[in-house]
Structure formats: C-alpha cells, structure tokens
Design an enzyme around this catalytic site. Structure first.
Site, PDB file in Angstrom:
ATOM      1  N   ASP A 109       6.921   4.411 -10.457  1.00 48.03           N
ATOM      2  CA  ASP A 109       7.741   4.215  -9.255  1.00 48.03           C
ATOM      3  C   ASP A 109       9.231   4.198  -9.577  1.00 48.03           C
ATOM      4  O   ASP A 109       9.915   3.179  -9.469  1.00 48.03           O
ATOM      5  CB  ASP A 109       7.333   2.934  -8.503  1.00 48.03           C
ATOM      6  CG  ASP A 109       6.117   3.177  -7.624  1.00 48.03           C
ATOM      7  OD1 ASP A 109       5.478   4.235  -7.795  1.00 48.03           O
ATOM      8  OD2 ASP A 109       5.802   2.331  -6.782  1.00 48.03           O
ATOM      9  N   ARG A 159      -1.961  -0.870  -9.651  1.00 46.95           N
ATOM     10  CA  ARG A 159      -0.813  -1.710  -9.993  1.00 46.95           C
ATOM     11  C   ARG A 159      -1.244  -3.167 -10.140  1.00 46.95           C
ATOM     12  O   ARG A 159      -2.333  -3.533  -9.680  1.00 46.95           O
ATOM     13  CB  ARG A 159       0.217  -1.636  -8.840  1.00 46.95           C
ATOM     14  CG  ARG A 159       0.671  -0.226  -8.562  1.00 46.95           C
ATOM     15  CD  ARG A 159       0.712   0.071  -7.057  1.00 46.95           C
ATOM     16  NE  ARG A 159       0.821   1.525  -6.834  1.00 46.95           N
ATOM     17  CZ  ARG A 159       1.963   2.183  -6.870  1.00 46.95           C
ATOM     18  NH1 ARG A 159       3.089   1.533  -7.051  1.00 46.95           N
ATOM     19  NH2 ARG A 159       1.987   3.494  -6.716  1.00 46.95           N
ATOM     20  N   GLY A 190       2.712   3.797   1.343  1.00 48.70           N
ATOM     21  CA  GLY A 190       3.276   4.056   2.667  1.00 48.70           C
ATOM     22  C   GLY A 190       3.842   5.456   2.789  1.00 48.70           C
ATOM     23  O   GLY A 190       4.099   5.939   3.891  1.00 48.70           O
ATOM     24  N   ARG A 191       4.087   6.075   1.672  1.00 49.71           N
ATOM     25  CA  ARG A 191       4.624   7.446   1.714  1.00 49.71           C
ATOM     26  C   ARG A 191       4.047   8.268   0.568  1.00 49.71           C
ATOM     27  O   ARG A 191       4.650   9.232   0.120  1.00 49.71           O
ATOM     28  CB  ARG A 191       6.136   7.431   1.608  1.00 49.71           C
ATOM     29  CG  ARG A 191       6.586   6.690   0.385  1.00 49.71           C
ATOM     30  CD  ARG A 191       8.012   6.837   0.071  1.00 49.71           C
ATOM     31  NE  ARG A 191       8.356   5.738  -0.827  1.00 49.71           N
ATOM     32  CZ  ARG A 191       9.484   5.638  -1.468  1.00 49.71           C
ATOM     33  NH1 ARG A 191      10.393   6.549  -1.308  1.00 49.71           N
ATOM     34  NH2 ARG A 191       9.709   4.616  -2.269  1.00 49.71           N
ATOM     35  N   GLY A 232       0.831  -1.209   0.000  1.00 47.26           N
ATOM     36  CA  GLY A 232       0.000   0.000   0.000  1.00 47.26           C
ATOM     37  C   GLY A 232       0.861   1.251   0.000  1.00 47.26           C
ATOM     38  O   GLY A 232       2.074   1.193   0.189  1.00 47.26           O
ATOM     39  N   ASP A 283       4.203  -4.661  -7.425  1.00 46.26           N
ATOM     40  CA  ASP A 283       3.572  -3.433  -6.920  1.00 46.26           C
ATOM     41  C   ASP A 283       4.117  -2.201  -7.635  1.00 46.26           C
ATOM     42  O   ASP A 283       3.587  -1.102  -7.460  1.00 46.26           O
ATOM     43  CB  ASP A 283       3.761  -3.302  -5.403  1.00 46.26           C
ATOM     44  CG  ASP A 283       5.216  -3.428  -4.991  1.00 46.26           C
ATOM     45  OD1 ASP A 283       5.807  -4.494  -5.240  1.00 46.26           O
ATOM     46  OD2 ASP A 283       5.763  -2.461  -4.436  1.00 46.26           O
ATOM     47  N   ARG A 289       3.117  13.674  -8.776  1.00 47.78           N
ATOM     48  CA  ARG A 289       3.222  12.957 -10.046  1.00 47.78           C
ATOM     49  C   ARG A 289       1.837  12.618 -10.581  1.00 47.78           C
ATOM     50  O   ARG A 289       0.868  12.538  -9.822  1.00 47.78           O
ATOM     51  CB  ARG A 289       4.111  11.730  -9.893  1.00 47.78           C
ATOM     52  CG  ARG A 289       3.735  10.883  -8.712  1.00 47.78           C
ATOM     53  CD  ARG A 289       4.780   9.821  -8.404  1.00 47.78           C
ATOM     54  NE  ARG A 289       4.211   8.902  -7.410  1.00 47.78           N
ATOM     55  CZ  ARG A 289       4.540   7.647  -7.265  1.00 47.78           C
ATOM     56  NH1 ARG A 289       5.460   7.107  -8.039  1.00 47.78           N
ATOM     57  NH2 ARG A 289       3.973   6.889  -6.357  1.00 47.78           N
TER      58      ARG A 289
HETATM   59  P1  AMP Z   1       8.923   0.800  -3.476  1.00 47.86           P
HETATM   60  O1  AMP Z   1       9.518  -0.538  -3.827  1.00 47.86           O
HETATM   61  O2  AMP Z   1       9.927   1.883  -3.256  1.00 47.86           O
HETATM   62  O3  AMP Z   1       7.907   1.190  -4.485  1.00 47.86           O
HETATM   63  O4  AMP Z   1       8.186   0.657  -2.058  1.00 47.86           O
HETATM   64  C1  AMP Z   1       7.653  -0.530  -1.578  1.00 47.86           C
HETATM   65  C2  AMP Z   1       6.716  -0.287  -0.422  1.00 47.86           C
HETATM   66  O5  AMP Z   1       7.378   0.340   0.679  1.00 47.86           O
HETATM   67  C3  AMP Z   1       5.522   0.581  -0.733  1.00 47.86           C
HETATM   68  O6  AMP Z   1       4.425   0.087  -0.038  1.00 47.86           O
HETATM   69  C4  AMP Z   1       5.935   1.930  -0.216  1.00 47.86           C
HETATM   70  O7  AMP Z   1       4.831   2.746   0.090  1.00 47.86           O
HETATM   71  C5  AMP Z   1       6.698   1.543   1.046  1.00 47.86           C
HETATM   72  N1  AMP Z   1       7.672   2.571   1.431  1.00 47.86           N
HETATM   73  C6  AMP Z   1       8.818   2.863   0.785  1.00 47.86           C
HETATM   74  N2  AMP Z   1       9.463   3.866   1.416  1.00 47.86           N
HETATM   75  C7  AMP Z   1       8.723   4.229   2.475  1.00 47.86           C
HETATM   76  C8  AMP Z   1       8.858   5.210   3.517  1.00 47.86           C
HETATM   77  N3  AMP Z   1       9.905   6.031   3.589  1.00 47.86           N
HETATM   78  N4  AMP Z   1       7.885   5.278   4.436  1.00 47.86           N
HETATM   79  C9  AMP Z   1       6.829   4.457   4.386  1.00 47.86           C
HETATM   80  N5  AMP Z   1       6.638   3.519   3.448  1.00 47.86           N
HETATM   81  C10 AMP Z   1       7.574   3.398   2.493  1.00 47.86           C
HETATM   82 MG    MG Z   2       6.459   1.275  -5.302  1.00 48.76          MG
END
Ligand code: AMP
Ligand code: MG
Length: 495
Positions: free
Chosen positions: A258, A179, A88-89, A86, A248, A172
C-alpha cells in the site's frame, strides 16, 4: 487473450471474507506500463498484451479464471480502530501459481466502487499509480520485500480530488494481500472460527514450513514478527518512510504494501515526515520500528484465542513472541548498517563498538542535514587512507570538520578489517545505492504525465531504477539531491 495461471483459494474461504465485485469499466483505457519480466516469472502468457492489455489491466475485461472480489478487513488508522475498512478501490482478481510453484495474489487498484468504498469513488489518480509503480519496482531492485507492479493503465476518465486529475489503474502482485487488519476484522467480531480459518490459509500460502509446528499459530506470529522486523530494518537502511503504517497497510507476508504518501529521504532527519495526512508525525522515519511492534501487538491480540485455551497462557505466549521483535530488528539493522559502512571483521566486542560508530555517523549526518543516500554513496568510494576524494563526501556537510573527525575514527576501525581495501569498497557499493526514487524525480515524472501526457520521464526514471547499484552513464542527474526549489515537502495519498 492474456492467460493467467489462476488457482483461487481465498474465494473458497466463504462469503464473510469478501464481497464478489466486478471491476467497474472505464471509458478509454490505455496501457502505458507492462512488466514483461515479472509476467514471465509468474507464468503469465502475454504475447498479445499490446492488443488486450488495456482491457484486462483496466478491469474492462475480466480474464478467464479470475474471481474478482473485494477483501474485507479492519484496521487501526493513526491509532484509532476502524472495524470496517476493506478494499474500497481495489479488487483481488485471483491467485496465481507461478511455474516454480509459488503462489501470488493479483490485485487491481483503482478499479471502482465496492461494498467497502464508504464515501470514496473507488478510483485512483494517475499520480499515485505512477508513484506506486516506480517505488515498488525500485524497492524490489533494492532487495526490499515488496508488492510488485505488473501493469498500469490510464482510464481516459477524470477523478475528482482537490481538482480533476487523470485516472489510472495499477495491477499489483503480492505474496498475499492479507493484512494485520484482516485478522482484526474477525477478532473484532469475536469470530474465532474465521480467525483460525484465515490463519490456516496464511500458513498454507505464505508459511508452509509451519504446517507441522506444535503451536502453529504462535509460530505464525513469530514468523510475521521476524519478517516485519527485517523489512523495517531494510527501510531504515535506505531512508525509506512508508508514511501510513496503519494496521490495514501491514502485510501478513512481510512485504511493503500500500504505497501511498511514501518517500525516500534526501537530507537525513530522524523525525522526517512526508505524508500530508500524518500531522502528528506518528509515522515519522524514526518511529517505524516501534510502530511496527505496536501493529504486531494488535496482530497478537487478534490471534490470542488460537494460542491457548487458557487466556493467561495465551498472553504469555504472545508476549514471548513479541519480545523477539526488538532482537530481530536490532540485529538486522546492525548487520545491514555495518555492511553499509564496510565493517565486516567481527572479533570480540566489535559489533557494539561498531554500533557506537554508526550512531555517531547518523548524528553527524542529522546535524548537517547531509543527504542520506549520497553520504553512503561517497563513503563507499573512499580508500582506507585519507585521499582527495574525501572532499566529495565532506562537501555534503555544513560543518565538514565534524565529518572529517568521524572519517578518522572510521579509518582507525578499518585497520581491523581483514578483507583488502578494493573488496571492502566493492562490498559497500553493492549495498549502498547510487539511485533511489527521489521525490523530486517522481514528481517530475508525474507532472510530465499529468500535464503533458508525456510518459517518457516516467519510463526513463523507471529504467534507471532497475539497476540502483550501478552508475549509469548520462544518468547522473538521477543520483543528485534536489535543488532547494525542487525539494518535495509533502506527499499525498491521492485518495
Ligand atoms: P489507505 O490508507 O490508502 O490504504 O486506505 C484506507 C481505506 O480507505 C481502505 O479501505 C481503502 O480501500 C479506502 N479507500 C482509499 N481511497 C479510496 C477511494 N478513492 N475510494 C474508495 N475507498 C478508498
Ligand atoms: Mg491501504
């Protein structure tokens, strides 16, 4: 105040699909990049962006009509299924309808913690924000389907990574932020109703032409398979490595999404990896097509119950559709590579002979660690007869005689071309970029912004990348490969 033409539909899908969350305010936001042209295309009225842009694009002010929410999704990360990821940021601010009737999602990234943050702080460091802004906008100009960058701010707050770094937020825009992993989220919960609802939403938004199709869900899979095959072929033709092709991070709309530890190759290597977190090389350059198919197979599994009530029939439908991936990919790859090499004549078995010729070129490039972009740049400027200019190309090769042999074969093949030589060169120059966002240049832009609060390097690089196929006076350094000491070995996602 900045006005957005919001018309939110994802929010109407119901609470299972997201968590309503307001962006967490930041201390001292400053807007350093705003994409006027994109704003205009989207019907965003931003005449006072200088006044309210920082507040809006940091999330400190939620614009009228926005319904911020964190989207739920799951995903296979490096091959392992995580049922609960989900945003997360990031937050979906809302959906807008542009003046030409197209629908887009508006997303903040770096906007604070959500229910899906797990141990993360919900923030983004400035470096990755700059990289995403530069690379996504360059991709658009290189004719690669991609999310776009609308705005970027600094937050005035540090974020803790390996060390303290300045924080940033990027806004963005995508055709959809749904996804492959969004479908997996509901499939893992055996919530067929939600999978169907999501599929209907996606068809309505991104694939309206499928609405009347007799098996609309199989048609949806087929459409995504085709778009992803074409997308990954484009990446391969430009030497782009996504870096984290987890399910994702794979868009249902077939856009590059992403941007994390992504990179364009300098020296050509089939097994090139940049991402510091990809220790096994799962997402190496040459693996991208097969990983694409692997991810689409996960999508097919999630959609399976929608294809047919009989599970065996459903599997057969899925297999048939997935088989289309290789054909779409191979033909898109060959078409694009032939264009890159100036090969247009197509009589008889020419295409498969062209494939052999092109693969031979890639082999020579790999053996010589020749710069990917510069090889095609110089090739695009060679006449069909041996010339003094050949030296520009041969100089990229450790064993120039290998490339000279290939050039002979290429020129023999050019004799079958019916177009005149100037037209052939012009055609090649229109598909082989002069400028790509090279790692060392991105790194220089990040260093200047982070260390000296100097955004001029970022802005200059961004401006050059707006016309990647045009040689720009005084901007020669942006076309060059890195010096040995400038080479960037790894890129980081900065999470
Ligand atoms: P990504 O592979 O960078 O697209 O991220 C994978 C997952 O980690 C996604 O659910 C993001 O929302 C979560 N995520 C990545 N960085 C952070 C962060 N700094 N704080 C909270 N959630 C994060
Ligand atoms: Mg991602």
């Amino acid at each position: 105040m900045i006005q957005f033409p919001f018309d939110n539909r994802y929010a109407a899908l119901g609470d299972d699909f997201y968590e309503r969350t307001r962006p967490a305010p930041v201390r001292e936001p400053e807007l350093f990049a705003f994409n006027d042209a994109l704003a205009r295309d989207l019907g965003i009225s931003a005449s006072d962006v200088a006044v309210s842009g920082a507040a809006v694009f940091s999330g400190n002010t939620v614009p009228q009509g926005a319904e911020p929410l964190a989207m739920a999704y799951a995903g296979h990360q490096f091959g392992h299924f995580n049922p609960q990821l989900g945003d997360g940021r990031a937050l979906l601010l809302g959906e807008i309808v542009s003046p030409d009737g197209a629908r887009y999602d508006l997303h903040l990234k770096g906007s604070g913690r959500t229910r899906f943050s797990r141990d993360g702080d919900g923030r983004a460091a400035l470096g990755p924000v700059l990289r995403e802004y530069l690379v996504s906008e360059a991709m658009h100009r290189l004719h690669v389907p991609t999310t776009r960058a609308l705005a970027a701010v600094t937050t005035g707050e540090p974020v803790a990574r390996e060390r303290l770094l300045p924080g940033g937020v990027i806004t963005r825009v995508a055709s959809s932020f749904v996804r492959v992993g969004t479908f997996q989220y509901f499939a893992a919960r055996e919530d067929e109703q939600a999978v169907r609802q999501l599929a209907d939403y996606v068809i309505d938004k991104c694939y309206p032409q499928l609405d009347e199709h007799s098996n609309r869900y199989a048609a949806l899979l087929a459409a995504v398979v085709e778009r992803q095959a074409l997308l990954i072929a484009r990446w391969m033709q430009l030497g782009f490595i996504h870096g984290v092709m987890n399910t994702d991070n794979m868009s249902i709309a077939g856009e590059t999404i992403d941007y994390g530890p992504c990179a364009f190759m300098d020296a050509y290597r089939h097994d090139q990896v940049f991402s510091s977190i990809d220790r096994q090389g799962r997402y190496a350059y040459g693996n991208q097509p097969s990983i694409g198919l692997w991810n689409l197979t996960r999508l097919a599994e999630a959609l399976l119950p929608l294809f047919d009530a009989n599970p065996q029939t459903a599997v057969r439908v899925a297999q048939e559709v997935l088989e289309g991936f290789v054909a779409h990919y191979e033909s898109a790859w060959l078409k694009g590579m032939r264009e890159k090499c100036g090969l247009t004549a197509c009589n008889g078995g020419e295409s498969s002979e062209d494939r052999v010729l092109i693969e031979a070129l890639l082999e020579v490039m790999a053996e010589n660690r020749a710069d990917f972009t510069l090889t095609f740049f110089h090739l695009s400027r060679l006449p069909d007869q041996p010339s003094a200019q050949d030296e520009n190309l041969l100089a990229l090769f450790q064993h120039p005689e290998q490339m000279a042999t290939w050039l002979q074969q290429w020129r023999t093949r050019l004799k079958h071309e019916t177009q005149d030589d100037a037209a052939r060169q012009a055609g090649m120059q229109s598909v082989n970029p002069v400028y790509i966002p090279r790692n060392h240049q991105i790194e220089a832009a990040i260093r200047a912004a982070e260390d000296q609060d100097d955004f001029s390097v970022f802005h200059e690089l961004h401006t050059v990348l707006q016309q990647p196929f045009v040689q720009q006076e005084g901007k020669e350094k942006y076309a060059l490969a890195p010096e040995p000491e400038e080479v960037v070995e790894y890129t980081f996602c900065g999470t």
